[in-house]
Design a protein around this motif. Structure first.
Motif, PDB file in Angstrom:
ATOM      1  N   ASN A  72      42.257  42.690  35.909  1.00 17.33           N
ATOM      2  CA  ASN A  72      41.696  41.635  35.050  1.00 17.33           C
ATOM      3  C   ASN A  72      40.695  42.234  34.071  1.00 17.33           C
ATOM      4  N   ILE A 113      44.331  38.343  31.712  1.00 15.50           N
ATOM      5  CA  ILE A 113      44.660  38.222  33.133  1.00 15.50           C
ATOM      6  C   ILE A 113      46.142  38.506  33.345  1.00 15.50           C
ATOM      7  N   THR A 121      42.288  34.420  39.163  1.00 20.71           N
ATOM      8  CA  THR A 121      43.139  35.178  40.077  1.00 20.71           C
ATOM      9  C   THR A 121      44.190  34.283  40.740  1.00 20.71           C
TER      10      THR A 121
END
Length: 276
Positions: free
Chosen positions: A188, A208, A241
């Motif tokens: 990331n 991401i 995430t």
């Protein structure tokens, strides 16, 4: 869930403890003030009697004892007040933590609903639209895009965007720049300072990777946030995430389904031609 229940129980217990300590402290303070007033009155009375020549025994000794007792009570009162302040500070900190946990729970609940929506369809375009809505509503993105990796050419190309046209975004080779590097490494990326960030289509403020286990199929790139979103909270990093994993799975599944549907339609067409 057990950790959240523990936090709630601790919050209730802490609040009850604070109320009890505060109540006892307030009662004790009132008692100290009354005792202080009584002792001061006795001291003044002894001093008046001494001035008038009334025998009061060893008044100096009595006065000294009374003054000492007053000092002890004043000290005890100060200690109680200090403890009340400490408990108030601890309670405020715990209350703030409780609010943070509630906000985090709400965000995770929203993500659960969003992930359910992601996996409720196998239509590729619907999946992309749901991802865009999640980034707007949960992350606070204003200008962003979803880019997928073409494994034949090893390039990343925008398949959905918000705030500008897909054609405006560059086609990025795997390993090139921030976007290509994050797609290659699977890590990331976040800019250090949001306030000083200048929009650059090759260098987003957030990148991401969309990963299925360790296999990257694309990236989410964000270039600006909504006006009310001035910074990222700790929960945002967790959301990124979790979102990346769910979005990657949903995109991959919908692409496979679309491709199998096209192949099935093509095969059915050949069969129809041969049987006519």
């Amino acid at each position: 869930m057990s950790m959240n229940e523990d936090e709630h129980r601790r919050a209730s217990s802490r609040a009850e403890e604070f109320l009890q300590v505060f109540k006892k402290g307030a009662e004790f303070t009132q008692e100290l003030l009354k005792e202080n007033e009584r002792l001061r009155f006795q001291v003044l009375k002894l001093q008046e009697e001494r001035k008038k020549g009334v025998p009061v025994g060893s008044d100096n000794e009595i006065i000294a004892k009374l003054q000492k007792r007053i000092e002890e009570l004043e000290k005890e009162k100060a200690e109680i007040l200090d403890r009340i302040k400490e408990v108030e500070a601890e309670n405020l900190d715990f209350a703030n933590r409780y609010v943070d946990i509630e906000n985090e729970n709400n965000m995770l609940a929203n993500l659960y609903i969003a992930s359910y929506q992601l996996h409720s369809t196998l239509d590729f375009n619907e999946v992309l639209q749901i991802i865009l809505e999640i980034i707007i509503n949960l992350i606070g993105g204003e200008q962003f895009a979803v880019m997928l990796l073409d494994e034949k050419t090893n390039t990343l190309r925008a398949v959905a965007s918000e705030g500008f046209e897909k054609e405006e975004l560059p086609v990025v080779s795997l390993g090139d720049g921030i976007i290509g590097t994050m797609a290659k490494t699977g890590e990331n990326y976040f800019v250090d300072e949001l306030e000083s960030y200048q929009k650059d289509l090759h260098s987003p403020m957030v990148c991401i990777p969309l990963k299925i286990k360790e296999h990257v199929i694309g990236v989410i790139v964000i270039y600006s946030l909504l006006e009310q979103k001035s910074r990222f909270a700790e929960v945002d990093y967790e959301l990124f995430t979790l979102l990346a994993g769910h979005a990657a799975t949903a995109i991959f599944s919908s692409k496979l389904y679309s491709e199998s549907e096209r192949k099935l339609t093509t095969i059915q067409g050949f069969i129809d031609l041969m049987t006519k």
